[in-house]
Design a protein around this motif. Structure first.
Motif, PDB file in Angstrom:
ATOM      1  N   SER A  65       0.839  -1.181   0.000  1.00  0.00           N
ATOM      2  CA  SER A  65       0.000   0.000   0.000  1.00  0.00           C
ATOM      3  C   SER A  65       0.885   1.246   0.000  1.00  0.00           C
ATOM      4  O   SER A  65       1.857   1.318   0.747  1.00  0.00           O
ATOM      5  N   ALA A  66       0.561   2.202  -0.875  1.00  0.00           N
ATOM      6  CA  ALA A  66       1.429   3.374  -1.009  1.00  0.00           C
ATOM      7  C   ALA A  66       0.621   4.659  -1.033  1.00  0.00           C
ATOM      8  O   ALA A  66      -0.474   4.708  -1.588  1.00  0.00           O
ATOM      9  N   SER A  67       1.179   5.683  -0.426  1.00  0.00           N
ATOM     10  CA  SER A  67       0.614   7.024  -0.560  1.00  0.00           C
ATOM     11  C   SER A  67       1.755   7.997  -0.813  1.00  0.00           C
ATOM     12  O   SER A  67       2.783   7.940  -0.146  1.00  0.00           O
ATOM     13  N   GLN A  68       1.552   8.871  -1.791  1.00  0.00           N
ATOM     14  CA  GLN A  68       2.537   9.931  -2.027  1.00  0.00           C
ATOM     15  C   GLN A  68       2.047  11.256  -1.451  1.00  0.00           C
ATOM     16  O   GLN A  68       2.534  12.317  -1.803  1.00  0.00           O
ATOM     17  N   ALA A  69       1.062  11.154  -0.550  1.00  0.00           N
ATOM     18  CA  ALA A  69       0.554  12.364   0.101  1.00  0.00           C
ATOM     19  C   ALA A  69       0.397  12.136   1.596  1.00  0.00           C
ATOM     20  O   ALA A  69      -0.479  12.694   2.246  1.00  0.00           O
ATOM     21  N   ASN A  70       1.211  11.251   2.124  1.00  0.00           N
ATOM     22  CA  ASN A  70       1.240  11.005   3.567  1.00  0.00           C
ATOM     23  C   ASN A  70       2.558  10.329   3.896  1.00  0.00           C
ATOM     24  O   ASN A  70       3.001   9.462   3.153  1.00  0.00           O
ATOM     25  N   SER A  71       3.179  10.742   5.011  1.00  0.00           N
ATOM     26  CA  SER A  71       4.472  10.136   5.302  1.00  0.00           C
ATOM     27  C   SER A  71       4.486   9.389   6.639  1.00  0.00           C
ATOM     28  O   SER A  71       5.437   9.431   7.388  1.00  0.00           O
ATOM     29  N   ALA A  72       3.385   8.714   6.937  1.00  0.00           N
ATOM     30  CA  ALA A  72       3.337   7.902   8.159  1.00  0.00           C
ATOM     31  C   ALA A  72       4.420   6.831   8.104  1.00  0.00           C
ATOM     32  O   ALA A  72       4.813   6.395   7.028  1.00  0.00           O
ATOM     33  N   ASN A  73       4.897   6.453   9.261  1.00  0.00           N
ATOM     34  CA  ASN A  73       5.928   5.412   9.315  1.00  0.00           C
ATOM     35  C   ASN A  73       5.262   4.056   9.530  1.00  0.00           C
ATOM     36  O   ASN A  73       4.820   3.733  10.618  1.00  0.00           O
ATOM     37  N   ARG A  74       5.158   3.297   8.461  1.00  0.00           N
ATOM     38  CA  ARG A  74       4.551   1.967   8.585  1.00  0.00           C
ATOM     39  C   ARG A  74       5.645   0.929   8.409  1.00  0.00           C
ATOM     40  O   ARG A  74       6.167   0.754   7.306  1.00  0.00           O
ATOM     41  N   PRO A  75       6.032   0.233   9.472  1.00  0.00           N
ATOM     42  CA  PRO A  75       7.092  -0.767   9.304  1.00  0.00           C
ATOM     43  C   PRO A  75       6.589  -1.963   8.511  1.00  0.00           C
ATOM     44  O   PRO A  75       5.383  -2.224   8.464  1.00  0.00           O
ATOM     45  N   ARG A  76       7.506  -2.659   7.880  1.00  0.00           N
ATOM     46  CA  ARG A  76       7.129  -3.895   7.193  1.00  0.00           C
ATOM     47  C   ARG A  76       6.729  -4.903   8.255  1.00  0.00           C
ATOM     48  O   ARG A  76       7.363  -4.982   9.302  1.00  0.00           O
ATOM     49  N   LEU A  77       5.666  -5.659   7.970  1.00  0.00           N
ATOM     50  CA  LEU A  77       5.164  -6.587   8.974  1.00  0.00           C
ATOM     51  C   LEU A  77       4.995  -7.971   8.354  1.00  0.00           C
ATOM     52  O   LEU A  77       4.243  -8.125   7.391  1.00  0.00           O
ATOM     53  N   ILE A  78       5.741  -8.922   8.883  1.00  0.00           N
ATOM     54  CA  ILE A  78       5.624 -10.304   8.402  1.00  0.00           C
ATOM     55  C   ILE A  78       4.897 -11.088   9.488  1.00  0.00           C
ATOM     56  O   ILE A  78       5.373 -11.176  10.620  1.00  0.00           O
ATOM     57  N   MET A  79       3.718 -11.617   9.126  1.00  0.00           N
ATOM     58  CA  MET A  79       2.857 -12.217  10.146  1.00  0.00           C
ATOM     59  C   MET A  79       2.810 -13.733  10.007  1.00  0.00           C
ATOM     60  O   MET A  79       2.428 -14.266   8.965  1.00  0.00           O
ATOM     61  N   GLY A  80       3.207 -14.402  11.081  1.00  0.00           N
ATOM     62  CA  GLY A  80       3.183 -15.861  11.089  1.00  0.00           C
ATOM     63  C   GLY A  80       2.275 -16.381  12.177  1.00  0.00           C
ATOM     64  O   GLY A  80       1.758 -15.617  12.995  1.00  0.00           O
ATOM     65  N   THR A  81       2.097 -17.700  12.195  1.00  0.00           N
ATOM     66  CA  THR A  81       1.187 -18.298  13.169  1.00  0.00           C
ATOM     67  C   THR A  81       1.720 -18.189  14.599  1.00  0.00           C
ATOM     68  O   THR A  81       0.957 -18.260  15.553  1.00  0.00           O
ATOM     69  N   ASP A  82       3.027 -18.024  14.751  1.00  0.00           N
ATOM     70  CA  ASP A  82       3.596 -17.969  16.102  1.00  0.00           C
ATOM     71  C   ASP A  82       4.075 -16.578  16.520  1.00  0.00           C
ATOM     72  O   ASP A  82       4.180 -16.300  17.708  1.00  0.00           O
ATOM     73  N   ALA A  83       4.417 -15.761  15.554  1.00  0.00           N
ATOM     74  CA  ALA A  83       4.898 -14.420  15.895  1.00  0.00           C
ATOM     75  C   ALA A  83       4.853 -13.525  14.668  1.00  0.00           C
ATOM     76  O   ALA A  83       4.747 -14.004  13.536  1.00  0.00           O
ATOM     77  N   SER A  84       4.921 -12.218  14.925  1.00  0.00           N
ATOM     78  CA  SER A  84       5.023 -11.244  13.831  1.00  0.00           C
ATOM     79  C   SER A  84       6.383 -10.586  13.912  1.00  0.00           C
ATOM     80  O   SER A  84       6.904 -10.379  15.003  1.00  0.00           O
ATOM     81  N   LEU A  85       6.900 -10.249  12.755  1.00  0.00           N
ATOM     82  CA  LEU A  85       8.195  -9.573  12.710  1.00  0.00           C
ATOM     83  C   LEU A  85       7.986  -8.188  12.120  1.00  0.00           C
ATOM     84  O   LEU A  85       7.442  -8.047  11.026  1.00  0.00           O
ATOM     85  N   GLU A  86       8.393  -7.169  12.882  1.00  0.00           N
ATOM     86  CA  GLU A  86       8.255  -5.794  12.439  1.00  0.00           C
ATOM     87  C   GLU A  86       9.627  -5.323  12.024  1.00  0.00           C
ATOM     88  O   GLU A  86      10.557  -5.313  12.837  1.00  0.00           O
TER      89      GLU A  86
END
Lengths: 500, 155
Positions: free
Chosen positions: A357-378
C-alpha cells in the motif's frame, strides 16, 4: 590516634559494607536474564548474525560507462567514488571526510552518456575526478561523452555499464550491453513492459554477463538478519505480509526541478522517445516518472523495492495472482500514474498474501510486517519480534510468563539481544528502542556503495550477485503484473511461464 | 570553610552518594557478562562522535576502553566513598562525566520521548560534575574520610 579521629576517618567505610550487602542480596534475588528459557530457546534457534565478507576490489581495474546521469545516476557515481569538484566544495567537513573514507572500488569511469548535455558534461567532470578533489585542486580533463548508448556500448575500453535512465530504456540498453559482453548494473524497475522482462533475462543468461539489479536493500543488515529469523522458524507459518511506501513531498511525488535552460538543442528528445513522435516536452523529459510512456509508476519505482525486500527475506518469488487499485487522489497535475496505490499479491500454493500500500501524500511510518502463526516480525530501523498470544511454538513460555505476548523483542543482532535485556530494569525482557546502525562488519556504510561493490566483486571473481537476473526476473514480472492489473482493472495471473 | 558540623556531614553524604553511583556503575558493568560500551559509543551524537566511532572501529581499542572505564568508575566510586585522595578522584570523576555528557549532549530537541528525562544544556551528568567540583574545593575527606590519616599521620 584518638577514637574520634578513627571514626571520622573511616566514616565512608560502613557505606561500602552496606553496598556490598545490598549488591549480594540483589544478585541472589534477581532472576538471571540469561537463565530465561525463552531467551535460551531463541539463542538456540537463531544463528549468530553472519559475518559479512568484505567485497574485494583486488585485481584488474574495471572500466565503467555510465548511461543516465540524472539524480540516481549521479548518486551511483558518488557510490562508486566519483563526484563533481563543485559538489565536493559544497560538502561540509564531515561529509568530505565520510566521502574520502569511502573505500576505493578500483574502477575507472571511462565514458558517460546522457540525453541532457549540461548533465552529461557535469558527470564527465565527476568521472575525471579520481582524486576526489574540490575545484581548487581539480585539473583533469573530462572523460568521453557519447551521444548515444549504442556508441558507449561499442567502446572497446568499456568493461561494464551502469544504467540509470528512465524506465523505458532499461531493457533495450541492458540487452545491447549483454550482446556486447558488457556487465550490467541496472536500476529498478527491470523493464517498462512485460515482453522485455523475458528478453532481458534471455540476453543476460545467453551472454553470461554479471548482472545486478539496483535493489540495494539486499545489502542491509536488518534484512539479512530478518531472513535468518524467518529461516529459523521463529514466526511459524507466514500467512500475511504488509509493506508500504509513504511519502509526502513534491520530490517524493516526483515533481522534480525542470531546468529553465533546457531546450531542444541541449536535450536529445528524439532519442528519449522509445516509440512514437511526440513533440518536445520538458515536463515529460525531466518528470518522466509521471507518465506511462516512460515510467512504470509506483509499481516499478517503489513497490519493486518493497517486493524485493520481502523476496530477499521469504524467497516467495512471483505471485500467482495480482490485483491493484488506487488513483490520482492528491497531485492533481498532469500526471498519469496513481499517487495512492494498493497491490494484493496472492500465493495460494504458499498459503500467503502480500499486501502493498502506497501514498505519495502522507508520510506515516509503517514498518514492514511479516505475520506468522507464532509471531510477527516488524522490520523498520529495528527488528522486533512480537510473540503471538495464540502461538503453539511459544505456548509454554507464554504460560509461564517468560515472554509477554505482543511485547517487542528486539532481535537486531546477538549484542542487542544481550544489551537490551540488561539496559532497562523497567521492561521485562527487552528494551524495544532501536539500535541505529546499518553496518557492514561494524562500519556505517552506504548500501548503494555495497551493492555496486558486490557487483564489481562478482565480475572479478565470477561469483553471483544478490540481485541477479533470477531475482530481477521475479521483480520484473511482479511489477508488470501490478501495473497491468491497475491499468486494465483486471486480476493478473502467473501460470509459471507467462502472465494471463 | 565554616566549621559547621551539619554542613560537613551533608557534604560527606553528598560525596558518598556520588561515590556510590560511580562504584555501582563500575561493579555492575564488571559483573555483566559481555558488557561493552560499543552501542553507547556507536549511537553517540555529540562533538566527540568521531573519537567514539574510532574507538569502536578497532576491537582492541574498544576492549581497552571497556576495561579502562570499568576500572575508572570502580576506583573513583571506591575512593569517593571512603574519602581517599579525594581531590584527585573528584577531578577524575569530572573528566569521566564530561565524556558522558559530550556523548549525548542535551542540546537538541526539546521533546525526546526516547530518554528518561528532558534536558536542555544541563543534565544529570553536568549536575553531578558540578557537585564534584564543589567537593574538590571543600575537600571534606580531610576530615571525614581516609584522607584524614594522610594529612594527620602522627595525630
Amino acid at each position: 590516634m584518638k577514637r574520634r579521629d578513627l571514626l571520622k576517618g573511616l566514616a565512608g567505610v560502613p557505606f561500602l559494607g552496606a553496598y556490598g550487602y545490598l549488591l549480594l542480596d540483589k544478585i541472589k534475588h534477581t532472576p538471571d536474564i540469561n537463565d530465561n528459557p525463552f531467551i535460551h530457546f531463541l539463542e538456540k534457534k537463531l544463528p549468530l548474525p553472519a559475518e559479512q565478507t568484505p567485497y574485494s576490489s583486488d585485481g584488474k581495474k574495471l572500466r565503467i560507462g555510465i548511461i543516465g546521469t540524472g539524480s540516481r545516476g549521479s548518486y551511483l557515481m558518488k557510490a562508486l567514488g566519483f563526484l563533481p569538484p563543485e559538489s565536493i566544495d559544497q560538502m561540509n567537513e564531515k561529509q568530505q571526510l565520510l566521502f574520502s573514507e569511502q573505500p576505493d572500488l578500483n574502477v575507472e569511469i571511462v565514458a558517460i552518456c546522457d540525453l541532457y548535455q549540461p548533465r552529461a558534461e557535469k558527470a564527465a567532470l565527476a568521472a575525471a575526478n579520481i582524486d576526489r578533489h574540490g575545484t581548487l585542486k581539480f585539473n583533469r580533463p573530462a572523460v568521453r561523452i557519447y551521444a548515444s548508448y549504442m556508441q558507449l556500448i561499442a567502446d572497446n575500453t568499456v568493461d561494464a555499464v551502469v544504467i540509470a535512465t528512465s524506465d523505458q530504456w532499461h531493457a533495450p540498453i541492458t540487452i545491447e550491453a549483454a550482446k556486447a559482453g558488457k556487465h550490467v548494473y541496472c536500476e529498478k524497475a527491470l523493464t517498462h513492459n512485460l515482453e522485455d522482462v523475458f528478453k532481458v533475462r534471455d540476453a543476460v543468461l545467453s551472454n553470461r554477463i554479471t548482472f545486478q539489479l539496483g535493489h540495494q536493500n539486499r545489502q542491509t543488515e536488518n534484512y539479512i538478519r530478518s531472513k535468518q529469523i524467518v529461516d529459523a522458524g521463529l514466526l511459524g507459518k507466514v500467512n500475511l505480509v504488509e509493506t508500504s511506501t509513504n511519502r509526502n513531498s513534491e520530490n517524493g511525488a516526483w515533481l522534480y526541478n525542470i531546468p529553465e535552460s533546457a531546450n531542444e538543442q541541449n536535450v536529445d528528445w528524439k532519442q528519449f522517445l522509445r516509440n512514437g513522435n511526440r513533440h518536445f516536452n520538458k515536463e515529460h523529459f525531466f518528470r518522466w516518472r509521471l507518465f506511462w510512456e516512460y515510467s512504470t509508476g509506483l509499481a516499478g519505482d517503489l513497490l519493486t523495492h518493497e517486493f524485493d525486500c520481502i523476496n530477499q527475506i521469504l524467497g516467495m518469488g512471483i505471485p500467482e495472482k495480482v490485483s491493484a487499485s488506487g488513483g490520482i487522489y492528491h497531485w492533481k497535475d498532469n500526471r498519469e500514474v496513481p499517487d495512492v496505490f494498493q497491490v494484493m499479491m496472492e500465493y495460494p500454493s504458499k498459503n500467503m498474501s502480500l499486501m502493498y500500500s502506497a501514498s505519495q501524500a502522507n508520510s506515516a511510518n509503517r514498518p514492514r510486517l511479516i505475520m506468522g502463526t507464532d509471531a510477527s516480525l516488524e522490520i523498520g530501523g529495528k527488528i522486533n519480534l512480537n510473540v503471538d498470544p495464540g502461538s503453539r511454538l511459544y505456548q509454554k513460555y507464554l504460560k509461564n510468563n517468560l515472554v509477554q505476548p505482543n511485547n517487542a523483542v528486539c532481535l537486531n543482532n546477538a549484542e542487542s539481544l544481550k544489551l537490551d535485556g540488561i539496559s532497562s530494569a523497567t521492561e521485562k525482557y527487552f528494551a524495544s528502542r532501536g539500535l541505529l546502525y546499518t553496518t557492514h562488519n561494524g562500519k556505517m556504510m552506504d548500501t548503494t556503495h555495497l551493492h555496486l561493490a558486490e557487483w564489481l566483486h562478482a565480475i572479478r571473481t565470477g561469483s553471483s550477485t544478490s540481485c541477479n537476473i533470477d531475482r530481477a526476473f521475479e521483480e520484473g514480472i511482479t511489477a508488470q503484473m501490478a501495473t497491468l492489473a491497475y491499468r486494465e482493472e483486471k486480476v493478473k495471473k502467473w501460470d509459471g511461464d507467462r502472465v494471463i | 570553610m565554616r566549621n559547621n558540623k551539619s554542613e560537613k556531614i551533608a557534604l560527606t553524604l553528598l560525596r558518598i552518594a556520588i561515590g556510590w553511583l560511580f562504584f555501582h556503575e563500575g561493579i555492575n558493568k564488571l559483573i555483566t557478562e559481555g558488557w561493552t560500551a560499543k552501542m553507547y559509543l556507536l549511537q553517540s551524537n555529540g562533538p566527540l562522535q568521531s573519537l567514539y566511532h574510532w574507538i569502536v572501529s578497532n576491537e582492541s581499542i574498544l576492549q581497552f576502553t571497556n576495561y579502562s572505564l570499568i576500572v575508572a568508575l570502580t576506583l573513583i566510586g571506591l575512593a569517593l566513598i571512603i574519602g581517599l585522595y579525594e581531590r584527585f578522584f573528584t577531578i577524575a570523576g569530572i573528566i569521566i562525566l564530561a565524556l558522558f555528557y559530550f556523548a549525548y549532549p542535551p542540546w537538541g530537541e526539546l521533546i525526546n520521548n526516547h530518554t528518561e528525562g528532558n534536558y536542555l544544556l544541563v543534565d544529570k551528568n553536568m549536575i553531578t560534575a558540578c557537585a564534584l567540583l564543589a567537593l574538590f574545593h571543600f575537600n571534606i575527606a580531610k576530615e571525614f574520610g581516609l584522607d584524614r590519616f594522610r594529612f594527620k599521620p602522627n595525630n
